[in-house]
Scaffold this motif. Structure first.
Motif, PDB file in Angstrom:
ATOM      1  N   LEU A  10       0.845  -1.188   0.000  1.00 52.59           N
ATOM      2  CA  LEU A  10       0.000   0.000   0.000  1.00 52.59           C
ATOM      3  C   LEU A  10       0.883   1.242   0.000  1.00 52.59           C
ATOM      4  O   LEU A  10       1.798   1.351   0.828  1.00 52.59           O
ATOM      5  N   LEU A  11       0.636   2.141  -0.930  1.00 54.67           N
ATOM      6  CA  LEU A  11       1.311   3.436  -0.918  1.00 54.67           C
ATOM      7  C   LEU A  11       0.449   4.391  -0.100  1.00 54.67           C
ATOM      8  O   LEU A  11      -0.704   4.662  -0.454  1.00 54.67           O
ATOM      9  N   LEU A  12       1.019   4.909   0.995  1.00 50.79           N
ATOM     10  CA  LEU A  12       0.282   5.767   1.920  1.00 50.79           C
ATOM     11  C   LEU A  12       0.862   7.172   1.933  1.00 50.79           C
ATOM     12  O   LEU A  12       2.081   7.357   1.790  1.00 50.79           O
ATOM     13  N   ARG A  13      -0.011   8.152   2.145  1.00 50.74           N
ATOM     14  CA  ARG A  13       0.437   9.526   2.359  1.00 50.74           C
ATOM     15  C   ARG A  13      -0.015   9.959   3.752  1.00 50.74           C
ATOM     16  O   ARG A  13      -1.202   9.956   4.053  1.00 50.74           O
ATOM     17  N   GLU A  14       0.960  10.311   4.585  1.00 50.57           N
ATOM     18  CA  GLU A  14       0.620  10.748   5.942  1.00 50.57           C
ATOM     19  C   GLU A  14      -0.078  12.098   5.876  1.00 50.57           C
ATOM     20  O   GLU A  14       0.386  13.032   5.216  1.00 50.57           O
ATOM     21  N   LYS A  15      -1.243  12.183   6.508  1.00 52.05           N
ATOM     22  CA  LYS A  15      -2.125  13.338   6.343  1.00 52.05           C
ATOM     23  C   LYS A  15      -1.448  14.654   6.751  1.00 52.05           C
ATOM     24  O   LYS A  15      -1.586  15.667   6.065  1.00 52.05           O
ATOM     25  N   GLU A  16      -0.737  14.653   7.870  1.00 58.02           N
ATOM     26  CA  GLU A  16      -0.202  15.905   8.403  1.00 58.02           C
ATOM     27  C   GLU A  16       1.035  16.383   7.655  1.00 58.02           C
ATOM     28  O   GLU A  16       1.121  17.546   7.265  1.00 58.02           O
ATOM     29  N   SER A  17       1.987  15.476   7.429  1.00 56.64           N
ATOM     30  CA  SER A  17       3.256  15.882   6.809  1.00 56.64           C
ATOM     31  C   SER A  17       3.250  15.779   5.292  1.00 56.64           C
ATOM     32  O   SER A  17       4.055  16.411   4.622  1.00 56.64           O
ATOM     33  N   GLY A  18       2.349  14.941   4.751  1.00 60.81           N
ATOM     34  CA  GLY A  18       2.326  14.705   3.317  1.00 60.81           C
ATOM     35  C   GLY A  18       3.365  13.700   2.860  1.00 60.81           C
ATOM     36  O   GLY A  18       3.486  13.423   1.657  1.00 60.81           O
ATOM     37  N   GLU A  19       4.125  13.119   3.785  1.00 61.18           N
ATOM     38  CA  GLU A  19       5.165  12.155   3.440  1.00 61.18           C
ATOM     39  C   GLU A  19       4.542  10.851   2.956  1.00 61.18           C
ATOM     40  O   GLU A  19       3.529  10.397   3.495  1.00 61.18           O
ATOM     41  N   GLU A  20       5.165  10.251   1.941  1.00 67.13           N
ATOM     42  CA  GLU A  20       4.663   9.011   1.383  1.00 67.13           C
ATOM     43  C   GLU A  20       5.538   7.835   1.815  1.00 67.13           C
ATOM     44  O   GLU A  20       6.770   7.935   1.795  1.00 67.13           O
ATOM     45  N   ILE A  21       4.892   6.731   2.215  1.00 69.37           N
ATOM     46  CA  ILE A  21       5.607   5.521   2.601  1.00 69.37           C
ATOM     47  C   ILE A  21       4.859   4.311   2.041  1.00 69.37           C
ATOM     48  O   ILE A  21       3.676   4.401   1.683  1.00 69.37           O
ATOM     49  N   TYR A  22       5.568   3.191   1.968  1.00 70.41           N
ATOM     50  CA  TYR A  22       5.001   1.953   1.440  1.00 70.41           C
ATOM     51  C   TYR A  22       4.807   0.974   2.600  1.00 70.41           C
ATOM     52  O   TYR A  22       5.707   0.791   3.426  1.00 70.41           O
TER      53      TYR A  22
END
Length: 299
Positions: A119-131
């Protein structure tokens, strides 16, 4: 010469199957409809793009999350660099727990050797993307849509299936089978198995219960389900099916409604009909003769 000829002929008949990665990509544009009846699990992976997940964390995650969060798509061959690696291959819990993530893309992989999901996720607060690899800690995230859908249970009456449940103050009890409860709320605790239903008995003691998809609750059965199954399978068998019991005389459909699909089936032709043996988890066996339960064995 005869042996050599046969060997060459046999080799010519080999059916070589090429490995197929089976990698599929899902975005908001081609995601399957999400009915919110299942959480972050195999049945819902392809429907998660566009959904919001909350990372409440798994139990006992003080050492972090191993092989779970990455900086690249580990299924697509872009490496397995661990997100905020602590030097031991783990992502520290404080780096991911307590945060909201938007699901941007989902990749699923399936072939005759392996299965996987990314799953490619984007953290709501920082906008950082992680898998994110959802397999090692499957209960560490809860989809907000799933949580909201659980509220449909509030106000419904349930009967106990005599399974162990945890009270609000952390005690473990086993209510007798058939004890009546009412769903009064939905909750979510940090570092737990996720969202749960809060059930209240006549003694005003509240216990936690787990939804397992559809209209099923692991520790309880709803009065509405008992009524529905009684209408479908008769008074004799309906309540037994609702309480997840299998008895002689039941049909194949009733057995599946009570225990789910068997993991193995065998069949023998006899003079008096066809004898099937169905095997279930927890050493449970059912024998059916021409589609009717002949014998039930639970070890």
């Amino acid at each position: 010469m005869a042996f050599l000829s046969y060997s060459l002929y046999a080799e010519a008949q080999l059916n070589i199957v090429t490995r197929n990665s089976g990698l599929k990509e899902y975005t908001v544009q081609n995601a399957q409809p999400y009915d919110s009846l299942t959480n972050v699990e195999e049945r819902s992976f392809a429907a998660l793009p566009g959904q919001t997940l909350y990372m409440h964390g798994a139990r006992n995650d003080s050492r972090g999350y191993y092989d779970t969060f990455f900086t690249g798509n580990f299924l697509a061959g872009s490496g397995r660099q661990v997100y905020k690696d602590d030097g031991l291959g783990n992502t520290p819990a404080e780096a991911v727990v307590g945060k909201y993530y938007e699901v941007l893309k989902v990749w699923t992989e399936s072939d005759y050797l392996t299965v996987g999901c990314c799953l490619l996720l984007r953290e709501k607060e920082s906008g950082e993307e992680i898998y994110y690899n959802p397999y090692l800690y499957p209960l560490s995230m809860t989809c907000l849509g799933f949580y909201e859908k659980l509220k449909r249970y509030i106000g419904q009456t349930f009967l106990s299936l005599a399974k162990r449940v945890e009270t609000e103050d952390g005690q473990i009890i086993t209510p007798p089978e058939g004890t009546e409860y009412r769903c009064v709320d939905v909750g979510l605790k940090m570092n737990s198995d996720g969202a749960f239903l809060l059930m209240e008995g006549a003694d005003e003691v509240r216990v936690e219960a787990c939804s397992i998809g559809g209209d099923e609750v692991y520790e309880f059965v709803s009065a509405a389900r008992i009524t529905s199954l009684t209408e479908r399978y008769s008074k004799k068998y309906g309540k037994q099916v609702a309480f997840r019991k299998v008895d002689t005389g039941m049909t194949r459909e009733m057995v599946i409604a009570a225990w789910g699909e068997p993991y193995r089936k065998t069949e023998i032709k006899r003079q008096d009909g066809t004898l099937e043996t169905w095997r279930f988890s927890d050493n449970r066996y059912v024998e059916l003769l021409d589609g009717k339960v002949l014998n039930v064995r639970v070890y």
